[in-house]
Design a protein around this motif. Sequence first.
Motif, short mmCIF file in Angstrom:
data_model
loop_
_atom_site.label_atom_id
_atom_site.label_comp_id
_atom_site.label_asym_id
_atom_site.label_seq_id
_atom_site.Cartn_x
_atom_site.Cartn_y
_atom_site.Cartn_z
N GLU A 116 18.06 -0.71 21.53
CA GLU A 116 19.38 -1.32 21.32
C GLU A 116 19.28 -2.84 21.33
N VAL A 117 18.56 -3.38 22.30
CA VAL A 117 18.40 -4.83 22.38
C VAL A 117 17.65 -5.36 21.17
N ALA A 118 16.63 -4.62 20.72
CA ALA A 118 15.91 -5.03 19.51
C ALA A 118 16.85 -5.08 18.32
N ASN A 119 17.69 -4.05 18.18
CA ASN A 119 18.66 -4.04 17.08
C ASN A 119 19.62 -5.22 17.15
N GLN A 120 20.09 -5.51 18.36
CA GLN A 120 21.03 -6.62 18.52
C GLN A 120 20.39 -7.94 18.11
N GLU A 125 15.07 -18.75 3.56
CA GLU A 125 13.75 -18.17 3.78
C GLU A 125 13.23 -18.46 5.18
N ARG A 126 13.64 -19.59 5.75
CA ARG A 126 13.25 -19.87 7.14
C ARG A 126 13.78 -18.78 8.07
N GLU A 127 15.07 -18.43 7.91
CA GLU A 127 15.64 -17.39 8.75
C GLU A 127 15.07 -16.02 8.40
N LEU A 128 14.77 -15.81 7.12
CA LEU A 128 14.16 -14.56 6.71
C LEU A 128 12.77 -14.41 7.33
N ASP A 129 12.05 -15.49 7.40
CA ASP A 129 10.74 -15.48 8.04
C ASP A 129 10.87 -15.14 9.52
N ARG A 130 11.90 -15.69 10.15
CA ARG A 130 12.14 -15.40 11.56
C ARG A 130 12.41 -13.89 11.75
N ALA A 131 13.27 -13.34 10.87
CA ALA A 131 13.58 -11.90 10.96
C ALA A 131 12.34 -11.06 10.71
N ARG A 132 11.54 -11.46 9.74
CA ARG A 132 10.33 -10.71 9.42
C ARG A 132 9.37 -10.70 10.61
N ARG A 133 9.21 -11.84 11.25
CA ARG A 133 8.31 -11.93 12.40
C ARG A 133 8.85 -11.12 13.58
N LEU A 134 10.17 -11.21 13.78
CA LEU A 134 10.79 -10.47 14.87
C LEU A 134 10.64 -8.97 14.63
N PHE A 135 10.94 -8.53 13.41
CA PHE A 135 10.76 -7.12 13.10
C PHE A 135 9.29 -6.72 13.26
N GLY A 136 8.40 -7.56 12.78
CA GLY A 136 6.98 -7.24 12.89
C GLY A 136 6.56 -7.03 14.32
N MET A 137 7.08 -7.85 15.23
CA MET A 137 6.73 -7.68 16.64
C MET A 137 7.26 -6.35 17.16
N PHE A 138 8.54 -6.05 16.89
CA PHE A 138 9.09 -4.78 17.35
C PHE A 138 8.35 -3.60 16.72
N ALA A 140 16.78 13.68 26.39
CA ALA A 140 17.48 12.46 25.98
C ALA A 140 17.65 12.42 24.47
N GLN A 141 18.66 11.70 24.05
CA GLN A 141 18.86 11.51 22.63
C GLN A 141 17.84 10.52 22.10
N ALA A 142 17.55 10.64 20.82
CA ALA A 142 16.65 9.68 20.18
C ALA A 142 17.29 8.31 20.20
N PRO A 143 16.49 7.23 20.28
CA PRO A 143 17.05 5.88 20.31
C PRO A 143 17.74 5.55 19.00
N PRO A 144 18.66 4.60 19.02
CA PRO A 144 19.35 4.21 17.78
C PRO A 144 18.37 3.64 16.79
#
Length: 428
Positions: A46-50, A86-99, A418-422
Amino acid sequence: MDLRRFLHAKLIGLSARLSRLARVDNAFVGLRAQDMPYAPSPRHFEVANQRLGAVEQRIRSRFAPLGRHWQRQDPQRVLVDIALVERELDRARRLFGMFYEVFAQRGTSFGPALAAHDAIAEDCYLAVRQAAPRIFDGPLLKPVCYMEHGYSPATMRRGVQLSRLLGEANPFPLIRIPWDRDQPWQSVFLHEVAHNLQADLGIWQENRTAVLRRVMGGGRDPFLAGVYGRWHKEIFADLAAILLGGPAAAWGMADFLAHPQPRTMTYRPGGAHPTAYLRVYMLAEMMRRIGFPRDATRLLRVWQGLYAARGGHRIPPPLMQSAPHLIPQVVDEIAFQTRRNLAQRALADIIPFSRDDEAAIREGARRLAAERSADLPPRHLVSAAHYALEAGRIPPQRLAQCVIHQLTSHLRPQRREAQAPPPLRLVA
């Protein structure tokens, strides 16, 4: 017309990449039902999604006016606006990559070992909560472990701004485990958890200030004060690891630090880690202070048998000459002096370790060596596994399987119900 067509095509491609982000979900991460016993908690997802959703909102807020007004803008202005998106897109890509890297590993053969280390880390926090109730402000997401290349474990603290994420804050502690160090008897893992405890307890700066004051008061030597001021975080983690795991943690850290003499006895200017030769003297002093003088003496005999200062070293004379009287003072300051942020208690008060704990660990080691379960807290199970490995009566791989099974067996029934995570995705 060719210029506008070119820019328009560039914008279409950028828009397609935004849509791509919105399609990232749990299926893409690859976790299956059988992987869920070893997955991070639903709250971690959930925190990752947020966090991903917040970054995507910034992306879309920059892209929306660009899509409406680009034809009326100077081409250079359009390129700058695209670069900002693209700067923000790069940030999202890196964040997603880490998760992705962290969560997807729970669907591999490393999943059980990672979940076992999660349990150890969580227990270290529980030990502090039990000894010092209300020391933390409310619930905290436990550290999550993942595998990566590198010689030693490492940690990324909660809330720290990461360069790999272009300054985006880390939402929960992450502990890196090298691919070959996933066995649950690595005392250095307790050291990494201790770094997170120090940050979450809010005593990072308070400790550093106290160490500087203590060293300057002892000899008024700015060089020594500067060195121990840089070393304070690593010394804290070493001493806290001993309180979490007992003497076995000190022996495990010494094992980790034992290298050929040129490396062990070389001082690195500006380094955050204490010179290994002196570091083990701090471990021995800590064991002596918590009531294990025989273990301290044995460790120093081994260390002095490996390394002889008279045989040559590359440690500044002031560091070597001051060590006998400064090391006890620094250990006392970090582990046994009270702190305001600990409600006027010392580190040794909020992570107590007793001779009874050590006796239970030794008994647990005998049980593990006989391939039987040991009724110990997970943090103490690390030490019991260390002693069982040292005894040599059980193959290392079999020992690892036994300990990992014990650390994760309680998760399976709970996680099946437990239910699967979101879904892990960017929310529009």
